[in-house]
Motif scaffolding. Structure first.
Motif, PDB file in Angstrom:
ATOM      1  N   GLY A  74       0.810  -1.211   0.000  1.00  0.00           N
ATOM      2  CA  GLY A  74       0.000   0.000   0.000  1.00  0.00           C
ATOM      3  C   GLY A  74       0.842   1.259   0.000  1.00  0.00           C
ATOM      4  N   ASP A  75       0.180   2.369   0.286  1.00  0.00           N
ATOM      5  CA  ASP A  75       0.857   3.658   0.318  1.00  0.00           C
ATOM      6  C   ASP A  75       1.844   3.720   1.474  1.00  0.00           C
ATOM      7  N   VAL A  76       2.792   4.655   1.363  1.00  0.00           N
ATOM      8  CA  VAL A  76       3.807   4.860   2.392  1.00  0.00           C
ATOM      9  C   VAL A  76       3.544   6.197   3.063  1.00  0.00           C
ATOM     10  N   GLY A  77       3.421   6.183   4.370  1.00  0.00           N
ATOM     11  CA  GLY A  77       3.284   7.414   5.144  1.00  0.00           C
ATOM     12  C   GLY A  77       4.637   7.796   5.716  1.00  0.00           C
ATOM     13  N   PHE A  78       4.952   9.073   5.665  1.00  0.00           N
ATOM     14  CA  PHE A  78       6.248   9.555   6.138  1.00  0.00           C
ATOM     15  C   PHE A  78       5.989  10.770   7.017  1.00  0.00           C
ATOM     16  N   ARG A  79       6.474  10.708   8.239  1.00  0.00           N
ATOM     17  CA  ARG A  79       6.253  11.791   9.209  1.00  0.00           C
ATOM     18  C   ARG A  79       7.579  12.157   9.857  1.00  0.00           C
ATOM     19  N   LEU A  80       7.803  13.437  10.005  1.00  0.00           N
ATOM     20  CA  LEU A  80       8.988  13.926  10.699  1.00  0.00           C
ATOM     21  C   LEU A  80       8.529  14.915  11.755  1.00  0.00           C
ATOM     22  N   ASN A  95       1.786  -3.213   5.913  1.00  0.00           N
ATOM     23  CA  ASN A  95       2.210  -4.560   6.272  1.00  0.00           C
ATOM     24  C   ASN A  95       2.360  -4.668   7.792  1.00  0.00           C
ATOM     25  N   PRO A  96       1.592  -5.555   8.441  1.00  0.00           N
ATOM     26  CA  PRO A  96       1.685  -5.669   9.901  1.00  0.00           C
ATOM     27  C   PRO A  96       2.909  -6.456  10.392  1.00  0.00           C
ATOM     28  N   THR A  97       3.686  -7.019   9.474  1.00  0.00           N
ATOM     29  CA  THR A  97       4.897  -7.735   9.877  1.00  0.00           C
ATOM     30  C   THR A  97       5.966  -6.700  10.223  1.00  0.00           C
ATOM     31  N   PRO A  98       6.442  -6.675  11.472  1.00  0.00           N
ATOM     32  CA  PRO A  98       7.385  -5.629  11.878  1.00  0.00           C
ATOM     33  C   PRO A  98       8.747  -5.771  11.214  1.00  0.00           C
ATOM     34  N   ALA A  99       9.372  -4.629  10.973  1.00  0.00           N
ATOM     35  CA  ALA A  99      10.733  -4.621  10.454  1.00  0.00           C
ATOM     36  C   ALA A  99      11.655  -5.252  11.491  1.00  0.00           C
ATOM     37  N   GLU A 100      12.653  -5.996  11.021  1.00  0.00           N
ATOM     38  CA  GLU A 100      13.598  -6.657  11.918  1.00  0.00           C
ATOM     39  C   GLU A 100      15.019  -6.311  11.520  1.00  0.00           C
ATOM     40  N   LEU A 101      15.828  -6.046  12.515  1.00  0.00           N
ATOM     41  CA  LEU A 101      17.246  -5.809  12.291  1.00  0.00           C
ATOM     42  C   LEU A 101      17.900  -7.146  11.975  1.00  0.00           C
ATOM     43  N   ARG A 102      18.637  -7.173  10.881  1.00  0.00           N
ATOM     44  CA  ARG A 102      19.371  -8.389  10.550  1.00  0.00           C
ATOM     45  C   ARG A 102      20.758  -7.986  10.087  1.00  0.00           C
ATOM     46  N   PHE A 103      21.639  -8.919  10.096  1.00  0.00           N
ATOM     47  CA  PHE A 103      23.008  -8.643   9.689  1.00  0.00           C
ATOM     48  C   PHE A 103      23.264  -9.300   8.351  1.00  0.00           C
ATOM     49  N   ALA A 104      23.629  -8.478   7.384  1.00  0.00           N
ATOM     50  CA  ALA A 104      23.877  -8.969   6.038  1.00  0.00           C
ATOM     51  C   ALA A 104      25.293  -9.528   5.937  1.00  0.00           C
ATOM     52  N   GLY A 105      25.448 -10.540   5.131  1.00  0.00           N
ATOM     53  CA  GLY A 105      26.770 -11.099   4.869  1.00  0.00           C
ATOM     54  C   GLY A 105      27.573 -10.187   3.963  1.00  0.00           C
ATOM     55  N   ASP A 106      28.857 -10.450   3.877  1.00  0.00           N
ATOM     56  CA  ASP A 106      29.748  -9.622   3.055  1.00  0.00           C
ATOM     57  C   ASP A 106      29.331  -9.568   1.594  1.00  0.00           C
ATOM     58  N   ASP A 107      28.755 -10.640   1.091  1.00  0.00           N
ATOM     59  CA  ASP A 107      28.383 -10.704  -0.322  1.00  0.00           C
ATOM     60  C   ASP A 107      26.938 -10.279  -0.583  1.00  0.00           C
ATOM     61  N   ASP A 129       1.610  -2.320  16.249  1.00  0.00           N
ATOM     62  CA  ASP A 129       0.897  -2.968  15.145  1.00  0.00           C
ATOM     63  C   ASP A 129       1.837  -3.395  14.014  1.00  0.00           C
ATOM     64  N   GLY A 130       3.130  -3.096  14.133  1.00  0.00           N
ATOM     65  CA  GLY A 130       4.122  -3.517  13.155  1.00  0.00           C
ATOM     66  C   GLY A 130       4.173  -2.698  11.885  1.00  0.00           C
ATOM     67  N   LYS A 131       3.300  -1.732  11.747  1.00  0.00           N
ATOM     68  CA  LYS A 131       3.193  -0.991  10.492  1.00  0.00           C
ATOM     69  C   LYS A 131       4.090   0.246  10.421  1.00  0.00           C
ATOM     70  N   THR A 132       4.572   0.735  11.548  1.00  0.00           N
ATOM     71  CA  THR A 132       5.393   1.953  11.568  1.00  0.00           C
ATOM     72  C   THR A 132       6.770   1.643  12.134  1.00  0.00           C
ATOM     73  N   THR A 133       7.788   2.004  11.376  1.00  0.00           N
ATOM     74  CA  THR A 133       9.166   1.916  11.855  1.00  0.00           C
ATOM     75  C   THR A 133       9.618   3.338  12.113  1.00  0.00           C
ATOM     76  N   TRP A 134      10.275   3.569  13.241  1.00  0.00           N
ATOM     77  CA  TRP A 134      10.639   4.924  13.636  1.00  0.00           C
ATOM     78  C   TRP A 134      12.078   4.958  14.151  1.00  0.00           C
ATOM     79  N   CYS A 135      12.630   6.168  14.159  1.00  0.00           N
ATOM     80  CA  CYS A 135      13.932   6.375  14.785  1.00  0.00           C
ATOM     81  C   CYS A 135      14.003   7.808  15.306  1.00  0.00           C
ATOM     82  N   ILE A 136      14.910   8.003  16.250  1.00  0.00           N
ATOM     83  CA  ILE A 136      15.061   9.317  16.894  1.00  0.00           C
ATOM     84  C   ILE A 136      16.509   9.765  16.787  1.00  0.00           C
TER      85      ILE A 136
END
Length: 144
Positions: A74-80, A95-107, A129-136
Motif C-alpha cells: 500500500g501507500d507509504v506514510g512519512f512523518r517527521l 504490512n503488519p509484519t514488523p521490520a527486523e534488524l538483521r546482519f547482512a553477509g559480506d556478499d 501494530d508492526g506498520k510503523t518503523t521509527w527512529c530518533i
C-alpha cells in the motif's frame, strides 16, 4: 501613513515554541525515495540542522522509506517531528509484519538498512501494530 503598524521591540511578545513537523503520503513507487530525501533535506535546512547531522538523518529516511517499499504494501506514510531537541522519523506502510534488524553477509547486496538506522540514530523501533518503523535523532543544543 503606512498601513503597517510598527511595534516597539520592548512591547513585542515572544511567540510560543511550535512543533516543527510534516506528514507526507506517497504512492508505492520507488520515485518517492528520492522525493522523501529532498523534502527532508529542505526542512532540515529551514530548521538549521547542521549539514553532517542532516546527512545522517536523510540517510535514515532513505533507508526507512526503501524498506517500506520493499517489504510493505500500500501507500507509504512519512512523518517527521522535531519538537525540541529530538527529531523523530516515522515511516508507515500497510504490512503488519514488523521490520527486523538483521546482519547482512559480506556478499549480500541488501539487508543493511535497519543496521544503518540503528547505528546512526539514538534509538529506533517498530510500533505495536508492526506498520510503523521509527527512529530518533538527538539534535545538540546550538547545532540547530
Amino acid at each position: 501613513m503606512s498601513p503597517v503598524t510598527a511595534v516597539a521591540p520592548a512591547a513585542a511578545k515572544a511567540l510560543p515554541q511550535t512543533w516543527r513537523a510534516f506528514d507526507v503520503a506517497f504512492a508505492s513507487d520507488p520515485v518517492c525515495i528520492g522525493l522523501a530525501r529532498r523534502i527532508t533535506r529542505a526542512f532540515l535546512g529551514l530548521w538549521n540542522v547542521n549539514d553532517e547531522l542532516a546527512e545522517s538523518i536523510v540517510l535514515a529516511v532513505s533507508e526507512l522509506v526503501t524498506n517500506a517499499l520493499a517489504h510493505g504494501s500500500g501507500d507509504v506514510g512519512f512523518r517527521l517531528r522535531y519538537p525540541d531537541g529530538e527529531l523523530r522519523i516515522e515511516v508507515t506502510d500497510d504490512n503488519p509484519t514488523p521490520a527486523e534488524l538483521r546482519f547482512a553477509g559480506d556478499d549480500d547486496v541488501s539487508g543493511r538498512g535497519l543496521f544503518l538506522v540503528a547505528v546512526l540514530s539514538r534509538k529506533w523501533g517498530v510500533s505495536e501494530d508492526g506498520k510503523t518503523t521509527w527512529c530518533i535523532f538527538r539534535i545538540p543544543e546550538g547545532r540547530a
